[in-house]
Enzyme design. Structure first.
Site, mmCIF file in Angstrom:
data_model
loop_
_atom_site.group_PDB
_atom_site.id
_atom_site.type_symbol
_atom_site.label_atom_id
_atom_site.label_comp_id
_atom_site.label_asym_id
_atom_site.label_seq_id
_atom_site.Cartn_x
_atom_site.Cartn_y
_atom_site.Cartn_z
ATOM 1 N N ASP A 159 -2.003 30.931 48.913
ATOM 2 C CA ASP A 159 -1.686 31.602 47.797
ATOM 3 C C ASP A 159 -0.437 31.174 47.193
ATOM 4 O O ASP A 159 0.407 31.116 47.848
ATOM 5 C CB ASP A 159 -1.787 32.961 48.121
ATOM 6 C CG ASP A 159 -1.890 33.768 46.915
ATOM 7 O OD1 ASP A 159 -0.849 33.804 46.079
ATOM 8 O OD2 ASP A 159 -3.012 34.361 46.498
ATOM 9 N N HIS B 111 -6.251 38.700 45.522
ATOM 10 C CA HIS B 111 -6.018 37.605 46.182
ATOM 11 C C HIS B 111 -6.830 37.504 47.248
ATOM 12 O O HIS B 111 -7.268 36.512 47.559
ATOM 13 C CB HIS B 111 -4.418 37.512 46.492
ATOM 14 C CG HIS B 111 -3.407 37.826 45.546
ATOM 15 N ND1 HIS B 111 -2.742 36.731 44.962
ATOM 16 C CD2 HIS B 111 -3.232 38.731 44.634
ATOM 17 C CE1 HIS B 111 -1.987 37.249 43.804
ATOM 18 N NE2 HIS B 111 -2.323 38.415 43.602
#
Length: 448
Positions: A125, A19
């Site tokens: 995210d 990520h």
């Protein structure tokens, strides 16, 4: 007084390497656009991790981003368990849960920045809760959800939810509960940003636009986020694995790596070692345990292989027990195939470099990604079906798959499809390409 000419963009990643990696690439890409000031907000250790593992950009490019260290109390950092009933990295759950603790300092940062710029854009995210941002109701701000997985996997999740089925086969119970909490967070997103492109996933992007939270919201498919072509890294000392690759012919080496969040058992490592040796092909194998929450104290593994293995394959095979610059490895002319867990970063990097994949999914989005590459795009082959995921893959199967990709007519066809797809994906980022146009539209909207 707010700067009337500039838009400030705040990137909020989830603290796991895949990520962090995607959103650091995106931050660097945005920093090349005029009129945008880019901020990257994570914990101190994860900001450091993202910088340390920078690939494809010169180190000097990091100066174009404002990094903010969000405070986080000390959390447990247990080792991964290769014998866990779940292939999922359950040892990282304390880290995942701790992301709730950054809400207050993040809110303070956003409020402070909003007072200094005409518009504040927050890109978070999808696993990060932004309820603190929503509660603040900043009048000159808007938020976008960044989805790190493939569109194919996102469609699969939406379908499973509709059917009332869970994700029990893909993740641990603790992580599933974590996901459910995130889904309950009411976030008024202005749109969704995905690290994919229409050249790879046009069908799934269109399906996704009609599903659940995505319905009625713009979807910006702007991948690949990893740099294509690679930027000049002359100011970074070259990794020894790249020096080793220099000594081998083009497309002759199988690169083996299962990412930063997967750990294989000793028994499986032995079978893999035997299969690679029996195949007779050159290989570069990254044999390391999954990251801990604190990667700086626990970076490599002392995992033992069959006695004499590394000496027996010397010159033909190389085993690396630490982190390697994967993007550089995949872009190297000697790399001819990639045995991968099929994390989405690895998939996008392999496809953008035109390297066929030997797909060995282990958890999360990886089974969907593996099917996309092997069955949809025809740029890879499944090492094992997901229905046999709890079985040890025998050396004979490893040998068979390596030979299938690296030899013969079937392998030639797969390698050619991978090359063609790589050209198409790289073109998506150029002028006139689908991803470049999507990003242009998004940035123009911010600057309105």
């Amino acid at each position: 007084m707010p700067n009337v000419d500039e838009v400030t963009v705040v990137i909020v990643p989830f603290p796991a390497h895949g990520h962090l990696n995607q959103l650091l690439h995106f931050s660097l890409l945005l920093s090349t656009r005029s009129g945008l000031t880019v901020h990257f907000a994570s914990t101190a250790s994860h900001n450091r991790q993202a910088k340390l593992r920078l690939q494809g950009w010169p180190l000097s490019s990091l100066s174009s981003i404002h990094f903010h260290d969000l405070p986080l109390p000390s959390i447990p950092s247990p080792p991964p368990n290769p014998h866990s009933p779940y292939s999922f990295p359950t040892h990282l759950q304390p880290l995942f849960d701790s992301t709730d603790l950054i809400r207050s300092p993040l809110s303070s940062l956003l409020l402070s920045l909003s007072a200094s710029f005409r518009r504040l854009v927050v890109i978070h995210d999808h696993l990060i809760s932004l309820d603190c941002f929503e509660a603040a109701a900043i009048p000159n701000a808007e938020s976008y959800t960044f989805c790190g997985p493939s569109a194919a996997f996102l469609c699969e999740v939406e379908q499973l939810m509709k059917q009332g089925n869970g994700l029990e086969e893909l993740a641990s119970p603790e992580f599933i509960r974590f996901i459910e909490r995130r889904r309950r967070d009411v976030i008024t997103s202005s749109g969704f940003i995905i690290n994919t492109c229409r050249e790879m996933e046009s069908k799934f992007i269109d399906i996704l636009a009609l599903q659940g939270d995505f319905l009625g919201k713009p979807i910006f498919a702007i991948g690949p986020l990893n740099p294509v072509p690679m930027h000049n890294n002359t100011n970074i000392s070259r990794d020894e694995c790249l020096e080793w690759l220099d000594g081998h012919p083009p497309s002759s080496v199988v690169y083996v790596s299962f990412g930063t969040m997967s750990t294989i058992s000793d028994e499986q490592a032995e079978q893999l070692a035997s299969g690679l040796r029996r195949s007779g092909h050159r290989f570069l194998w990254v044999l390391r345990d999954a990251d801990r929450a604190d990667i700086f104290s626990f970076e490599s593994t002392s995992r033992q292989l069959p006695t004499g293995f590394e000496k027996a394959v010397e010159g033909v095979g190389k085993v690396v027990r630490g982190w390697v610059p994967q993007l550089d490895v995949l872009a190297h002319q000697a790399t001819g195939g990639f045995m991968s867990h099929c994390g989405w970063n690895s998939c996008m990097e392999a496809v953008s470099c035109g390297v066929p994949v030997m797909a060995w999914p282990m958890h999360s989005d990886q089974p969907a990604n593996a099917r996309l590459l092997a069955e949809g795009l025809k740029v890879g082959v499944l090492v094992r079906g997901w229905d046999r995921r709890r079985e040890v893959v025998a050396a004979e199967r490893v040998e068979e798959v390596v030979r299938m990709v690296m030899e013969g007519e079937e392998g030639r066809s797969m390698r050619e499809k991978a090359r063609e797809m790589g050209e198409a994906v790289r073109a998506a980022r150029k002028d006139g390409g689908s991803s470049k146009e999507a990003l242009d539209v998004l940035v123009a909207h911010w600057k309105r």
